[in-house]
Design a protein around this motif. Structure first.
Motif, PDB file in Angstrom:
ATOM      1  N   PRO B 137      -0.826 -11.616  -6.513  1.00 46.47           N
ATOM      2  CA  PRO B 137      -1.262 -12.609  -7.505  1.00 46.47           C
ATOM      3  C   PRO B 137      -0.185 -13.627  -7.868  1.00 46.47           C
ATOM      4  N   THR B 138       1.018 -13.505  -7.305  1.00 47.49           N
ATOM      5  CA  THR B 138       2.084 -14.426  -7.709  1.00 47.49           C
ATOM      6  C   THR B 138       2.753 -15.114  -6.531  1.00 47.49           C
ATOM      7  N   MET B 152       9.344 -11.431   1.108  1.00 48.19           N
ATOM      8  CA  MET B 152       9.245 -10.990  -0.288  1.00 48.19           C
ATOM      9  C   MET B 152      10.221 -11.768  -1.152  1.00 48.19           C
ATOM     10  N   CYS B 157       8.349 -10.985  -7.979  1.00 43.33           N
ATOM     11  CA  CYS B 157       7.425  -9.847  -7.953  1.00 43.33           C
ATOM     12  C   CYS B 157       7.257  -9.243  -9.347  1.00 43.33           C
ATOM     13  N   ILE B 158       6.016  -9.077  -9.765  1.00 41.92           N
ATOM     14  CA  ILE B 158       5.762  -8.495 -11.088  1.00 41.92           C
ATOM     15  C   ILE B 158       5.555  -6.983 -11.012  1.00 41.92           C
ATOM     16  N   CYS B 163      -0.194  -5.323  -3.435  1.00 40.68           N
ATOM     17  CA  CYS B 163       0.117  -5.452  -2.013  1.00 40.68           C
ATOM     18  C   CYS B 163       0.209  -4.082  -1.345  1.00 40.68           C
ATOM     19  N   ARG B 172       4.931  -0.646   2.604  1.00 41.42           N
ATOM     20  CA  ARG B 172       5.648  -1.132   1.431  1.00 41.42           C
ATOM     21  C   ARG B 172       6.117   0.003   0.525  1.00 41.42           C
TER      22      ARG B 172
END
Ligand code: SF4
Ligand code: SF4
Ligand code: SF4
Lengths: 385, 262
Positions: B137-138, B152, B157-158, B163, B172
């Motif tokens: 989403p970011t 990445m 990254c929140i 992912c 991941r």
């Protein structure tokens, strides 16, 4: 109107204090999580979403379930529900608040949450979920508050609210649809990869939400001078009966597809949940309990004599709420991650701090719910006298 | 200042145009990608270039887990991957597994003995159609247009882990706690991560930028090949042309860029 939430008896304050204790414990545990990281939960590399996201998913359903009193009143002019629409809207507000909090406590870097808006990404379902959830929250705050204020002042609510009310109905469907799309569009997750996931979510939502509402109505009648009404409760009970039947039917459809086709990727997750996989059986008793609870719920709500008995109905609602919660709040997420993409079974068991934080969020939600219902009920009492 | 103004502009632009045309969105996406890449890696004159980097793993050259060790060690060492004891918190960029785990659904009931006992290296596939990128989403993870690496940004990254749910290869890892105390020797040339963010193999983008091959390829004694998938003369294409290769979960349509010779 806010002041109405402050005027209450001993029992009211006692209940609110009780909830605040849990909020406090949850908050302290959350501080620990902030300090250490999400490692204090039972999550792992394989099961990267767990209790928080599962409760979030369940509560999106409860929030959407509120629409089941709004829709018949505004679209079918079912007058009886006019008395209780406000309860549906306030239930939606507190549920969405819990949802948003669950998302927040699940983030590894919560301070960066605004990146979702700074770098809007329309191809991400999470981006849309943020929009529909916040939109639904705002819609319900505006509608609920203004309609109640109008009622208090003895006037009809403002004209401009009407389109918003109509908008809130499909919007309620959208929040749970988009939430289902978080899962069902992911390649390689056989358990979620089913077009019926959104309908399934909605059916369990329309069972759990109204079931909770019925319980609230019964409690409100006991503790206040406002009676939500027998007819209202019975109509809600019929909605619950239909929804829980459809929910179990959808589930059986999934079982048929997985086990008649015999495709391992689809079968393995259901097997893991209901009979265990490679000797891992932590969820088996829970899932059977959930299934049996939902069946009991069907029996109690479908048979007219038991449905019409409010004592039995209350039991049925508790049973249905618990059954759907286990189904969605425990099995749905863990089951989707186990077995892992590499077909390994690494069982996920929520940790105690994780459960404590989740309880804190629930307590926070019920705190808001109680305060909002207190306001609504006080207004109803005022206007009646 | 400049970048924050641009962010705000972008926010306004997107909210106005979110539902209109795709080209607009693509233009925004493109801008995002180049800025992100510039921040992290500066391209030098010697940098290696490709349309889509790809890897061919000759699994016949590995007999036991011990044969994989040097490769994993090399990767994890230069990328500051911590060695965490708790299996739940584990971080891995490159690791070995069994055939039936690497290729679930492809394993026959009876397998050639050699294949059954052979370890299979697995890592991020730098998919051509990556579901992890779709889910983020970011845009903290994105596909670099220049060379197809799925990259990445640890600072954006929140930690929502969408992912991870979206990746069908378990490629991941998430930092469930501060990884720094668990790094044996910190390599100062590569960033360490903080708790609460996701990480994975980056196809050694930082080495490619200075003209070096990925670390695992370098120490593999020729068992791993690396090159441009769209260059018919590249070593990877030569291997793919002359050997029967398979990819993981090809049926899902993510188009992995890691090929296996079995
Ligand atoms: S292997 Fe997984 S993480 Fe890597 S690009 Fe493909 S989907 Fe993304
Ligand atoms: S965890 Fe980070 S990289 Fe993954 S989807 Fe969320 S923000 Fe994007
Ligand atoms: S390509 Fe680089 S980052 Fe990826 S596994 Fe090999 S050494 Fe590690």
């Amino acid at each position: 109107m806010l002041e109405l939430a402050l005027k209450g008896g001993k029992k009211y304050y006692g209940w609110m204090t009780f909830l605040m204790v849990f909020v406090g414990i949850g908050f302290l545990l959350y501080l620990k999580q902030l300090d250490f990281g999400l490692g204090i939960t039972g999550l792992s590399r394989d099961t990267s979403w767990g209790f928080y996201i599962a409760n979030f998913t369940f509560l999106v359903g409860v929030a959407a379930g509120g629409v089941m009193v709004v829709l018949p009143y505004y679209l079918h002019d079912y007058k009886a529900f006019g008395k209780v629409t406000i309860l549906g809207e306030f239930l939606a507000i507190s549920s969405v608040l819990m949802c948003v909090t669950f998302i927040l406590v699940d983030l590894g870097q919560p301070t960066r949450i605004f990146n979702v808006f700074l770098y809007p990404t329309p191809n991400s379902v999470l981006f849309w979920d943020t929009i529909v959830l916040n939109g639904y929250l705002i819609l319900n705050i505006i509608i609920g508050w203004n309609v109640l204020e109008a009622e208090r002042n003895g006037v009809h609510y403002q004209k401009w609210l009407k389109p918003l009310i109509y908008l809130s109905i499909p919007w309620a469907i959208s929040i749970h649809t988009v939430t289902a799309y978080l899962y069902c569009g992911l390649p390689g997750r056989g358990f979620w990869m089913t077009a019926i996931l959104a309908p399934r979510f909605l059916s369990s939502a329309f069972a759990a939400g109204p079931a909770l509402l019925i319980l609230c109505c019964l409690i409100i009648r006991r503790v206040s001078n406002f009676d939500p009404g027998r007819e209202q409760i019975q109509s809600l009970a019929k909605i619950v009966a239909y929804a829980i039947c459809v929910n179990v039917f959808f589930f059986l459809c999934e079982v048929f597809v997985a086990f008649y086709s015999q495709i391992p990727e689809h079968m393995d997750h259901i097997k893991y949940l209901f009979v265990g996989l490679h000797g891992h059986t932590a969820y088996v008793p829970w899932m059977w309990a959930s299934f049996i609870l939902m069946i009991i719920g069907i029996i109690l709500t479908v048979i007219p004599t038991s449905r019409k008995n409010e004592g039995v109905l209350a039991v049925a609602c508790v049973v249905i709420f618990l059954g759907t919660w286990i189904d969605k709040g425990l099995g749905m997420i863990a089951g989707g991650f186990t077995p892992s993409p590499l077909h390994e079974v690494n069982e996920y068991i929520p940790s105690l701090p994780e459960i404590g934080i989740a309880l804190g969020v629930w307590a926070m939600g019920f705190f808001v719910l109680t305060a909002l219902f207190k306001i609504a009920v006080s207004v109803k009492e005022e206007t009646r006298s | 200042m400049d970048s924050s103004r641009r962010r705000i502009l972008r926010l306004f632009g997107i909210s106005a145009l979110a539902l209109t045309t795709r080209p607009v969105l693509n233009a925004f996406a493109k801008e995002e990608q180049t800025t992100g890449a510039e921040v992290v890696i500066k391209e030098g004159a010697k940098s290696l270039k490709a349309r889509q980097w790809a890897m061919v793993i000759d699994t016949r050259k590995f007999e036991s887990e011990a044969d994989l060790e040097p490769l994993i060690e090399a990767c994890h060492k230069i990328h500051n991957v911590p060695a965490l004891q708790n299996k739940n918190h584990e971080i891995k960029w490159l690791w070995g597994t069994h055939y039936h785990n690497a290729f679930p659904g492809k394993a026959a009931r009876f397998l050639a003995e050699k294949v059954e006992h052979r370890p299979f290296l697995v890592l991020c596939n730098h998919c051509e159609n990556p579901p992890c990128v779709r889910a983020c989403p970011t845009k903290a993870t994105w596909k670099r247009e220049a060379d197809g690496i799925v990259f990445m940004d640890f600072h954006r990254c929140i930690g929502c882990r969408f992912c991870m749910a979206a990746c069908p290869f378990g490629a991941r890892s998430f930092n469930y706690r501060d990884p720094r105390p668990f790094i044996k020797e910190t390599n100062n040339k590569f960033p360490t991560r903080m708790k609460g963010v996701v990480e994975k193999c980056n196809f050694c983008a930082e080495r490619l930028a200075v003209g070096q091959l990925p670390a695992c390829v370098e120490v593999s004694n020729g068992a791993l090949a690396f090159g441009d998938l769209y260059d018919p003369a590249s070593e990877v294409r030569e291997l793919i042309r002359t050997h029967y290769t398979i990819r993981r979960k090809q049926i899902l349509g993510t188009e992995p860029s890691v090929y296996y010779i079995v």
